[in-house]
Design a protein around this motif. Structure first.
Motif, mmCIF file in Angstrom:
data_model
loop_
_atom_site.group_PDB
_atom_site.id
_atom_site.type_symbol
_atom_site.label_atom_id
_atom_site.label_comp_id
_atom_site.label_asym_id
_atom_site.label_seq_id
_atom_site.Cartn_x
_atom_site.Cartn_y
_atom_site.Cartn_z
ATOM 1 N N VAL A 164 0.868 -1.176 0.000
ATOM 2 C CA VAL A 164 0.000 0.000 0.000
ATOM 3 C C VAL A 164 0.903 1.225 0.000
ATOM 4 O O VAL A 164 2.082 1.141 0.350
ATOM 5 C CB VAL A 164 -0.924 0.042 1.244
ATOM 6 C CG1 VAL A 164 -1.858 -1.143 1.247
ATOM 7 C CG2 VAL A 164 -0.114 0.095 2.533
ATOM 8 N N GLY B 272 -3.904 -2.941 -6.254
ATOM 9 C CA GLY B 272 -4.628 -3.041 -4.987
ATOM 10 C C GLY B 272 -4.914 -4.473 -4.570
ATOM 11 O O GLY B 272 -5.850 -4.739 -3.814
ATOM 12 N N THR B 273 -4.113 -5.408 -5.066
ATOM 13 C CA THR B 273 -4.333 -6.826 -4.731
ATOM 14 C C THR B 273 -3.040 -7.461 -4.218
ATOM 15 O O THR B 273 -1.961 -6.884 -4.333
ATOM 16 C CB THR B 273 -4.780 -7.622 -5.973
ATOM 17 O OG1 THR B 273 -3.737 -7.502 -6.957
ATOM 18 C CG2 THR B 273 -6.077 -7.097 -6.543
ATOM 19 N N VAL B 274 -3.201 -8.655 -3.707
ATOM 20 C CA VAL B 274 -2.054 -9.426 -3.240
ATOM 21 C C VAL B 274 -1.415 -10.112 -4.454
ATOM 22 O O VAL B 274 -2.121 -10.640 -5.305
ATOM 23 C CB VAL B 274 -2.517 -10.491 -2.224
ATOM 24 C CG1 VAL B 274 -1.331 -11.221 -1.622
ATOM 25 C CG2 VAL B 274 -3.393 -9.855 -1.145
#
Lengths: 329, 329, 329, 329
Positions: A192, A323-325
């Motif tokens: 982030v 915005g993801t893993v």
């Protein structure tokens, strides 16, 4: 006596020149730089010859090269030096592209030359002590690694624009440190970030405040925070929690003096920035390189360490953007 | 259940009253004070009876007395309480005169009653921990003891005038602590002092800044410094150097918070003064007294500890006045 | 460029040689030693000429001399160097006899040459910071100075025998530091001591554990403790209490790492001994000397500082021997 | 005088009973428990009446209730107490279900009674100091919050099974602390975890090692790590980095004593567990409740704080189970 050729005589080249001067078994034999003045100045200080880069690499009087030139020149210099059979000490990042680093690995492996990726922080006496004590089992199996890394103030936006972004430019050091301390390869990355320090950095498409979470196959966790701002100096701390206890390396303060007044007990700020904070680390990494090359011992961190850190930095960048893993091979 | 009678309901009497309330095996059975209001207030809080001092001492419902009245009343109260067979907890100093303390010792020994001199600092969890670890051999034989003790600000000159002087009023605590930590009796005392804080104190014939050096038969050394001023709170530190290492107890700060800014890393001031700093010590000393009396175990520090501290304070005063070293029997 | 001649190429001469190598405006021009090997080795490292002491002092190519020879040779070398008009940097003590130092002062003043007494601790970044902040008024007028100084382990008795005793050999550094921090000259000295570390030291007529109290005209107090033993490294701490607060310099630990286990939180020992602990101080004192000589600025500490420290060490020795307080003119 | 009825006389009920005893304006008027013995014991200590829960809530002599019963009883007790118009102090979690907490909110709002969710850590003097100084602007706008929270040792698996899982049972405190310090509501939650401490915990479907990352609308970041194991005591630390600097609260150690030996400088472990570590916090939260109810001031944290923490704990649990980032309304 190891004869070293310095490619690049800017700030970091000068640091390495000074380090070599203090090592008994090595000397600066030659220097090269796109500009004449810094090359000449460094040559005078060290007694080295000024040469063109190509000639330096080709010179029979040079055993090893230190690559401290801009990142986009590393690729060609590595290939040339490998082809010439020189031991290579290369500033991080090896290259901005993981694929191009893979090319370099092929060239280096084909040539069979020693290669060191200069992740200097592994040689900081405090961080090295933490890692050595983990390796010695003092805290048992590692469970959680926490890394805090903050620059005293942001670089100019012009620098940001060609930096590859915070994750590749700044956090890459911490990602390498994570691998150094975790003892296992990360299998997932989550990042982030935000622009809280300087809106210009945000407008340039980068962040100045960021955090990453890494996990490994066995479940170990690493949390990293970065900021381009820290009023109290260069904030560089690591902490490792294991089954038997916790090891941490605190900031290095400017001095040990404490003043006590009605407002409490006050110590000095942290040492200001990397040249001062990692002075001992720069000397130790060069001493390791010289010693390993001379005594034909393994050089570490090697070029694959450079690759893996870059892959993590790419994954962190992607995670932030999507915005993801991100799962890693 | 130990029934305790409080003689004196001022500030220190209230402290002891609260401590007793938190001890399972004891209660405040009766209180006495020259003034009605504080006695009544304390009685309400604790459920005790208000009595005259003489009646309290004589009461069959009182097993032990806590003497927290002005110093010049201790002598008579000790004699009365000893004659009545009560266990005695007495605030320091036992008396301003060593000879009168010797009289009290005779009375207490004749009566065979337990007697505790309330050198509360011996019960501070930090200082007690240092002493216990010396006794356990953690640093081997003691060589050098260093005691730093500073009040946050000087008392009014009116207090100074009837205090017996800094060495008897303030440093007596440190002289007892020196005995507690040295493990041997001092054989020489050398004191220096000056009025650097408040010239009024100097004009009143006292000092506000002082230092003492003690030596023991085997050559152990203790250095003590006192000041009536410390901007950063109540400065209470001890340090003991022995053959195997060093033990020290640092100040207790107001909290554990640290702020880092451009001016460095700042922690809170030390806890402000004795009621706050020695809160745990006050509770622990009373718990020790109650436990020792109930279980017929030795009470310590005893009345001879009170005498010896007074002798050292007298010797320090004499050393300061004469400018010479004082040898002790 | 200041051309420096090194008189004495032992351990301390090598330290000064390294320091000079790192100073832009100075070079080691010549070296001399009673033994050939160390002189040759130092000459090779620095590019200096090997010379006889007398020739070195006479050489027109030498601007300044660094006297790092045994103490009993200082007197003659100072006289010769002063007569030759050389700037002089002299290891402490200037001489074991205050009277002979007074002779040296005459020679130096007659020649008008710069003279620096190498009390290196004044240049430790931590201690220098404390002194600078006292001078800047951060804690107001000084009231109490506390100096703790302990060697990691005692020297051989053979060294003790020719050392002049602990007060002149070891505590002289702390006595100079006391003058540096008190801001006033001591007017009384009281010393105690014992042989608690090594009975052989006691049999040789010296002490290994000692404490001194100094007072100044205005009533300032300094307490110093020394021990020839400290299991936890080279214990070097100062603390200054003033009207507005307290400044203290803590030990320099080997690193910043802390381990937390069931036995608590543990940090590294203090840096082991003087070469490591005062590394920065050695470099800073030589930089000060070179800068002051080149720019014709005052050199400090000067030769009278060497004399005053010696007078204090003599007084401490006498105080210990007689068991009395010594008043100073 | 606020008359308080204690619902639940177990460990936490006893803690609150003691706290109330030390508050001038409140008293324990009545106690209720499913078991007779603890109710009777607490009644004796405090002078309270033993009652049935329903009767206690209905009693005209009770102004406020403290709910310290098992979590699954909270819902009914809250509804009953609200209907009876009592001020409510409720242990966390309010309920395991966010929807049921929403029901409770309706009941409490309909009744218009004060309601406090007992997130005791907000009242820890150290953490409260950090928050107050953030609010006072000492470090400017918050950028990064780091929370480290580790229990000394894992609970039995039987406890784990009915706990709701680490995120709801243990990390909920840190999630509330994050809200307390961030000054903005989290908009995303990412959680990782593993069973590294006790494989039984993993087999029971829970984790014992976990980390969470929260972000807020403006880009503020919070990183939390939890472990069910810490050899060095109860590890409870927070750190907040803002535009002007950093505030952190370190662990509270058992004492201030440091020992120095050949193995370095060692301090005591952290205070062992929550009753000891948060002793002051328990007293302060009750004092806040009593003061707010008596003086009709806002009670904080309120019931919506209980709801929001539960929503975050649910989101963290879901994030961990799915391996994805959870966006919050």
């Amino acid at each position: 006596m190891l004869n070293i050729g310095l490619l690049g005589c800017g700030r970091i080249g000068q640091v390495h020149g000074r380090s070599i001067s203090q090592i008994a078994g090595a000397r600066v034999a030659a220097v090269a730089d796109a500009f004449e003045a810094p090359a000449k100045a460094l040559a005078e200080k060290t007694g080295a010859q000024v040469m063109e880069a190509a000639a330096l690499i080709a010179s029979a009087e040079v055993d090893a090269v230190v690559i401290g030139t801009p990142t986009d020149t590393h690729y060609d210099l590595i290939h040339a030096a490998a082809a010439a059979g020189k031991a290579i000490f290369c500033e991080k990042p090896v290259d901005m592209s993981a694929d191009r680093i893979r090319d370099c690995i092929k060239a280096v492996e084909a040539a069979g030359v020693p290669f060191m990726t200069a992740f200097n922080r592994r040689f900081d006496p405090n961080f090295a002590n933490v890692q050595a004590r983990i390796a010695a089992g003092e805290i048992g199996a590692v469970e959680i690694v926490t890394i805090q890394s903050r620059d005293p103030s942001p670089p100019p936006v012009s620098y940001i624009q060609s930096s590859g972004g915070l994750f590749r430019d700044m956090m890459i050091h911490d990602l390498d440190m994570a691998r150094f301390l975790l003892g296992e390869e990360p299998v997932s990355v989550y990042a982030v970030g935000a622009s809280l320090v300087d809106p210009e950095i945000g407008r340039a498409g980068d962040v100045d405040t960021a955090a990453v979470t890494l996990t490994t196959q066995s479940g170990r966790i690493c949390q990293i925070t970065n900021s381009r701002r820290a009023s109290y100096g260069y904030d560089q701390r690591i902490e490792v929690h294991g089954e038997k206890g916790m090891l941490r390396a605190e900031n290095v303060l400017e001095n040990t003096v404490e003043i006590a007044t009605a407002s409490g007990f006050r110590k000095a700020p942290a040492q200001h920035f990397f040249l001062e904070r990692y002075d001992a680390a720069y000397r130790a990494e060069m001493a390791h390189f010289v010693d390993a090359v001379i005594n034909q011992r393994p050089v570490t961190p090697g070029i694959t360490d450079g690759l893996r850190a870059q892959i993590l930095a790419d994954a962190a960048t992607l995670s932030f953007e999507k915005g993801t893993v991100i799962a890693l091979g």
